[in-house]
Design an enzyme around this catalytic site. Sequence first.
Site, short mmCIF file in Angstrom:
data_model
loop_
_atom_site.label_atom_id
_atom_site.label_comp_id
_atom_site.label_asym_id
_atom_site.label_seq_id
_atom_site.Cartn_x
_atom_site.Cartn_y
_atom_site.Cartn_z
CE LYS A 118 -4.15 -1.97 2.09
NZ LYS A 118 -3.78 -3.37 1.85
CD GLU B 40 -4.50 5.67 3.85
OE1 GLU B 40 -5.70 5.64 4.19
OE2 GLU B 40 -4.13 5.46 2.70
CD GLU C 107 -10.93 -1.06 -2.56
OE1 GLU C 107 -11.01 -0.52 -1.44
OE2 GLU C 107 -11.10 -2.28 -2.74
CD GLU D 256 -6.97 -1.25 -0.37
OE1 GLU D 256 -5.91 -1.75 0.03
OE2 GLU D 256 -8.09 -1.54 0.10
CG ASN E 103 -8.28 -4.57 -3.38
OD1 ASN E 103 -7.53 -5.02 -2.52
ND2 ASN E 103 -9.25 -3.73 -3.09
CD GLU F 280 -16.10 -5.63 -3.73
OE1 GLU F 280 -15.30 -4.69 -3.58
OE2 GLU F 280 -16.04 -6.70 -3.08
NE ARG G 299 -18.63 -8.59 0.48
CZ ARG G 299 -17.32 -8.41 0.45
NH1 ARG G 299 -16.55 -9.07 1.30
NH2 ARG G 299 -16.77 -7.57 -0.40
NE ARG H 43 -57.87 -23.23 39.27
CZ ARG H 43 -57.26 -23.84 40.28
NH1 ARG H 43 -56.00 -24.17 40.20
NH2 ARG H 43 -57.95 -24.13 41.38
CG ASP H 44 -59.70 -27.05 41.80
OD1 ASP H 44 -58.57 -27.55 41.98
OD2 ASP H 44 -60.48 -26.78 42.73
CB ALA H 45 -61.73 -30.77 36.99
CG HIS H 46 -56.56 -29.92 34.45
ND1 HIS H 46 -55.23 -29.63 34.61
CD2 HIS H 46 -57.13 -28.78 33.98
CE1 HIS H 46 -55.01 -28.37 34.25
NE2 HIS H 46 -56.14 -27.83 33.87
CD GLN H 47 -54.52 -27.32 41.50
OE1 GLN H 47 -54.79 -26.33 40.83
NE2 GLN H 47 -54.27 -27.26 42.79
NE ARG I 151 -51.82 -20.61 45.16
CZ ARG I 151 -50.95 -21.29 44.40
NH1 ARG I 151 -49.75 -20.76 44.12
NH2 ARG I 151 -51.26 -22.47 43.94
CG ASP J 66 -54.09 -15.21 53.32
OD1 ASP J 66 -53.07 -14.89 52.68
OD2 ASP J 66 -54.07 -15.64 54.49
CE LYS K 109 -59.10 -22.15 47.54
NZ LYS K 109 -59.43 -22.99 46.39
CG HIS L 5 -64.12 -24.29 45.18
ND1 HIS L 5 -63.91 -24.71 43.89
CD2 HIS L 5 -63.12 -24.84 45.93
CE1 HIS L 5 -62.83 -25.48 43.85
NE2 HIS L 5 -62.33 -25.57 45.08
CG HIS M 142 -61.83 -30.15 46.16
ND1 HIS M 142 -61.00 -30.45 45.11
CD2 HIS M 142 -61.63 -28.83 46.43
CE1 HIS M 142 -60.32 -29.37 44.75
NE2 HIS M 142 -60.68 -28.37 45.55
CB THR N 33 -51.72 -23.81 47.60
OG1 THR N 33 -52.03 -25.17 47.32
CG2 THR N 33 -50.33 -23.50 47.12
#
Length: 1195
Positions: free
Chosen positions: A165, A249, A324, A338, A340, A346, A391, A586-590, A659, A693, A756, A786, A788, A923
């Site tokens: 260069k 430079e 360039e 420079e 090339n 390119e 690129r 929710r609560d049934a499958h829990q 909760r 609570d 509850k 509610h 069980h 809980t």
Amino acid sequence: MFRLQSPVACVQRVAQAQLRVTSHARAVGGAACRTYSSQPETATQTDQPIKKVMVANRGEIAIRVFRACTELGISTVAVYSTEDRMHMHRQKADEAYLIGKGLPPVAAYLNIPEYIQIAKENDVDAIHPGYGFLSERSDFAQAVVDAGIRFVGPAPEIVRKMGDKVEARQIAIAAGVQVVPGTDGPVSTLEEAQQFCSEHGFPIILKAAFGGGGRGMRIVRNKEELNENFQRATSEALAAFGNGSLFIEKFIEKPRHIEVQILGDKAGNVVHLFERDCSVQRRYQKVVEYAPAPELDPVIREGILADAVKLAKFVGYENAGTVEFLLDQEQGKFYFIEVNARLQVEHTVTEEVTGVDLVQSQLKIAQGNTLPDLGLSQDNISIHGSAIQCRVTTEDPGRNFQPDTGRIEVFRSGEGMGIRLDSASAFAGAIISPHYDSLLCKVIAHAIDHRSAATKMRRALSEFRIRGVKTNIPFLQNVLHNEEFLSGAISTHFIDQNPGLFNFIPSRNRAQKLLYYIAHIMVNGPCTPLPTGLMPAEITPVVPPVPFDQPLPRGFRDIFVEEGPEGFAKAVRNHKGLLLMDTTFRDAHQSLLATRVRSYDLCRIAPFVAHNFSNMYSVENWGGATFDVALRFLKECPWERLEAMRKRIPNIPFQMLLRGANGVGYTSYPDNVIFEFCKVAKETGMDVFRVFDSLNYLPNLILGMEAAGQAGGIVEAAICYSGDVSDPTKTKYDLKYYMNLADELIKGGTHVLSIKDMAGLLKPQAAKILISALRDKYPDMPIHVHTHDTSGAGVASMLACAEAGADVVDVAVDSMSGMTSQPSMGALVASLQGTELDTGIPLEKVFDYSAYWEQTRQLYSPFECTVSMKSGNADVYENEIPGGQYTNLQFQAYSLGLADKFPEIKKAYAEANKLLGDVIKVTPSSKVVGDLAQFMVQNKLTPEMVLDRAEELSLPSSVIEFFQGYLGEPYGGFPEPLRSKILKGMKKVTGRPGESMPPLDFAALKLQLIEKFGKNIPVKDWDVLSAALYPTVLDEYLDFRSDFGPVDCLETRLFLTGPKIAEECEVAIEKGKTLSIKPLAVGDLNKMGQREVFFEMNGQLRSVLVKDNQALKEMHFHPKALKGVKGSIGAPMPGSVVDVKVTEGDKVKKGDPLVVLSAMKMEMVVKAPIDGVVKKISAEKGMSLEGDDLLVDLE
């Protein structure tokens, strides 16, 4: 002493360099020139057809040359390193030979004698250097010529001059071309650099004197930066070009980088093929190039083109090259930087806009043809449209363009009119190594103008699908959308000045991630632990018909939306007949399935519920344990579940379990967390907040009520029921207790009052007593009960509540009811048909609903409570175990082989409850009782032994925290002296625990999450709330999502256990997009502890590599840095260790250099992220590392 030389002095230096000079008068741009000729060539090298060409390079440029040779009827020879033995370029050539065996990867391609030997042995008569490697090494060009082989490029002496260069700028000065002030010669010592800086000041730019491509290039803005940058630039230049000399430079701020493509021949003809704009750069490496340069002043353009030709003729340039320039846009001046002396990466855009095949032109010129022979004169070369090259590299722009390596699992390119692709390693299965350049593919778009070419390029890049390695495509897309870029006139600081270019929408990559998840299960087994030996049934539950062409019937949510919480409560109280809340979601499958039911199955049945049960009070579908389990085990976002269900059931209110001050967690949180949680929950689709609570601690209840009310939700304050109001011997939780608590909740502003009964203790007679008393005292307050069905008396109790004046009771669909779940929906509906309390729910629709869940329940067989529980049990009236916990405790005993001990555990539960003072049990207080009970059974402790030895026992942390007061204060206070014995002076919390906590900084928490995960997946506001409640669980979930994507689109059996080999699966990843997946085979274990799993997806073969976790336990690998631990510092990219800057025991400051890494010929300094002391160094010089391999531990 450095000085700027005059043109005369430059000519003298050139003369002293013994350049052969011939003078002839040839005017270029009106100036007389002195032309430097190349060495004369022998007759054997020119004017003879080239028959066989070797490309002394690799990758896409090698293939580009091979294609040009093939079109010209020339045979081709490839060379490849050991690391490239599977690379595509060796397969594209007619012949291919290994080079540099035993040498390092880059050195293999720098082995000049071996190139000559291979060429001689295989009758090669021309060598093309490509770009990079030896392309600008004059000694290579000379060796080729000396061997009697043609060098496809400029003569060796020209390569030498232009490659240096310093000498190139001297020649430019001599030719009358303006240059940027810089050093007279190559600089190799720091002292020389310091001397130049002292004379010319800062900023400066360091450049490799014998190569380009951004290697060895650094900007230095002050003397403090000079030392480190000089060392790094020297090291990079030495590694990339074999010579560490630098050129210095003055640095021009915000220039435009313009380069001119030239072609010259042996007859002295030189033409330009117009200019290219290469201003889009990072690390001084070009990223996007385009031709011609938009918005370039015609006068400047003509000046640049003329200077390029002038300089080329001045040196007698032959073959292809690039001159360039830097354009100072403010001053309107341009400077030569420079030449090339080779083909550029390119070059493609020039080919597209001029129609000239530059590689073929190179080959023909090397054969001895002149430009006129090729039909090339300046007059007949013109521009047609505009072209852009992007690129595509295997670099991660989200991590400062760090190179990425690995295996390309998927490659799909963009194509179509005006799109050209030049690539080599761009195919599925290709291995991207850290040894070479990160370029993966060059994409070239050609259109009528710059904007049109950008549009075409955007479209093409959007079609790319590259999986397995990161690419810079998201960054390129941002560039192509940038209005400044589209206008054309940008500077080399464009990227630095547009930080928005780095705002990426992470690629979802859903298909490949799903394959990875399925493969992971096939190799390592289920991600969600399956506690029983049962497997999911191979069925697809049938959803009952839904009339999608009919509008949804009006429901109670419509009333809530129109009239607010007060109007809703009034409508509930005025309703004739009993209202039901469905707990199936929710609560049934829990209670029955360990809370494991997935959104996939909930959302499938949701539209049926919306159409057929619109007169329900609400659907309970959120909060409580579902929040934690969704993240922890089901790997799905609970917020997304809520949002998805809201879209499918817009007419029925949703109810959640809150909760109180504990939100949906198991501990206390700052107040602002609870308020923000309720706000976002309401916005996402929640309506009714059942606030309770675990100790009926009023301050915690009031906080939850205020948060739900402020959010605009329906406040349903719940009294947790314990004891037996019909039994006069049980005096702690008597009717007065419940009436007093109800008074306070109604004063607190509840819209609905809830009882509850979490353990199913509310007997029919007690129900009449309690509900009648509440109804008599509060005739206008809606009452919701509610329970069980653990004892089996649930239906009778709920009928009693209804007759006593309750407005709403909880039920679960028949196939999900009974035992520790809720009473049967069908039983209550049938029992009340034709009475004043008729629910109005069509019984036949309940049957259809139940049939769906009866099938769906079989998918969850691994979690089925009936494995250990065959019926309900009235002993719940004695042990008072809540429904969900009853199931879990029995299941745990079964899993541990202690099924016969369950009666003992239940007895211990009752004893633990008495030790704790007979607390309300739900809980998280129920967990405290359960933990103490299990502790007593495991250690064979009686209540008396616990009391006597409390000071020495290592009790569960939940028990200790309870006595400290972290759950609040139990009714009647803490039992003494047990509390004092256990705490032994430990901290006690008085009052409401969250009251003393400082507010959580949500913004700071979000930034932490973005820092951890934002580069892989978008972090949403609800993720911040999840992190506030469950920090570790959320981190694990986001890690999972980053690796596997959203898996909630998979059918449940596939999610849990994966498919069988050759089983065809359909997976809908979104509306209108369905994947067809068929696993084909699981491969053998490789040396990295991985197995390759093969699939057919949408008819195409795909494969993924999965680590075999069991095998890895027996194999040794370098340790990985710990995620989220700032002192655990890992390699930011795969590569090799160049230098270790610290020793164990060193004190370091944030930003101090620790380790220097090298990858893809680029060096990176890994710096200390925090202040600390070096505890351990796990890297050593020369070590090869993978990404995230541990480098240093700081403490």
